[in-house]
Design an enzyme around this catalytic site. Structure first.
Site, short mmCIF file in Angstrom:
data_model
loop_
_atom_site.label_atom_id
_atom_site.label_comp_id
_atom_site.label_asym_id
_atom_site.label_seq_id
_atom_site.Cartn_x
_atom_site.Cartn_y
_atom_site.Cartn_z
NE ARG A 125 37.30 41.06 35.21
CZ ARG A 125 37.43 39.75 34.96
NH1 ARG A 125 37.36 39.16 36.39
NH2 ARG A 125 37.87 39.27 33.92
N GLY A 135 46.36 23.55 39.65
CA GLY A 135 45.09 22.74 38.68
C GLY A 135 43.77 23.21 39.34
CB ALA A 156 44.52 32.36 33.14
N GLY A 157 41.27 32.31 32.83
CA GLY A 157 40.11 31.65 33.29
C GLY A 157 39.29 31.47 31.82
CG ASP A 158 38.11 34.81 30.06
OD1 ASP A 158 37.26 34.62 31.01
OD2 ASP A 158 38.60 35.74 29.63
#
Length: 325
Positions: free
Chosen positions: A170, A234, A260-262
């Site tokens: 971040r 992917g 999305a990453g979490d």
């Protein structure tokens, strides 16, 4: 104290998300939600049927209690969360932009979570856990938070717990980027599984190709398992014995790309807890990451285990053996 499969440590915030499909300036109505990489991960994993504990610090007021009630209501253990009588819970406002982009406004300076220190870590709580999930966000919140994460990784090693690390950079939290890059790269020496996005990995290493990126990290930590997330394409996996690509799941309509990453991390960890192979775990991670971006909010789109099982049974991509594991 009940046994926990996975422990995660980090800040969560109250989120205000525009309801109407209007510009941020013209939006009169906002949804009250919660967000935070670690609590997102915890909720996603809990919905998949796993026992997960979230360690944090929140304000002892309406916002803090709303957050605890929400996260605990999702089945996540919050017994290790501290309440702060003086510092606030962080706030985040989402601003939708053109072309499915999102601007994020943070109001989290001097938050309760930024005041976490090693006293929040209960050594007995770690005993029996299988995974510790950490992110680079907590490392950037404050010096005491950074020390807390390193102490947590030490405890994980002490008790034979595998540590999963998502850098989750971040930039708005970072004052000295070179120093922060050093901290993140040094952390990879201590962990077991590393989950950078391709842009993060390029920033941290200076390399463009996934093959060069994984080689860089395997030189730092030969025992590392590294997954470079490639978004809709992917991911790319490597350890010191093998490397391969895992194709992503196509998404026709992205509603909210945040989280999305979490979701990817929760899908991966859940599959590994169920004894699936790394390749199967990465397929599940890609799938859940693609699901979460199709709903508004960081956690509202997470599937429950029965929904995921039903998806597998109705999708020819996955075999019956994989469904029944």
């Amino acid at each position: 104290m009940k046994n926990i499969d996975v422990i995660t440590i980090g800040e969560s915030m109250i989120v205000f998300n525009p309801v109407l499909d209007l510009s941020f300036i013209d939006s009169p109505i906002f949804m009250k939600q919660i967000a935070g990489a670690e609590s997102n991960f915890a909720i996603g994993l809990s919905r998949l049927g796993h026992r997960v504990g979230w360690v944090s610090r929140v304000s002892n007021d309406s916002l803090g209690h709303y957050m605890i009630n929400k996260i605990r209501g999702e089945g996540v253990d919050t017994s290790q969360v501290q309440f702060d009588n003086n510092a606030p819970t962080g706030l985040m406002i989402k601003e939708p932009l053109f072309n499915q982009q999102m601007n994020i406004h943070y109001y989290r300076r001097n938050s309760a979570a930024s005041k976490m220190d090693i006293s929040i870590l209960n050594e007995k709580y770690f005993q029996g856990a299988k995974y510790l999930f950490i992110t680079g966000i907590t490392l950037a919140l404050s010096e005491s938070c950074k020390n807390t994460i390193f102490e947590a990784v030490y405890l994980a090693k002490k008790f034979g717990i595998n540590t999963i690390f998502d850098p989750n950079i971040r930039l708005k939290l970072v004052k000295n980027m070179e120093e922060y890059k050093t901290i993140l790269n040094e952390t990879t020496r201590l962990v077991d599984i590393f989950l950078p996005g391709i842009n993060e990995a390029q920033l941290l290493t200076g390399f463009e190709k996934p093959e060069d990126i994984v080689n860089y990290y395997l030189e730092l930590n030969p025992n590392l398992e590294i997954v470079v997330k490639l978004g809709e394409h992917g991911c790319f996996y490597a350890n010191n014995k093998e490397l391969y690509y895992v194709k992503g799941d196509k998404v026709e309509n992205i509603v909210d790309p945040i989280g999305a990453g979490d979701a990817f991390a929760a899908g991966l960890t859940g599959a590994l807890l169920e004894g699936k192979s790394m390749k199967q775990a990465l397929e599940q991670a890609n799938l859940i990451g693609s699901i979460i971006v199709q709903t508004s909010g960081d956690v509202e789109g997470f599937p429950f285990k029965n929904q995921l099982d039903r998806y597998y049974s109705n999708n020819s991509k996955y075999s019956v053996d994989e469904v029944n594991r």
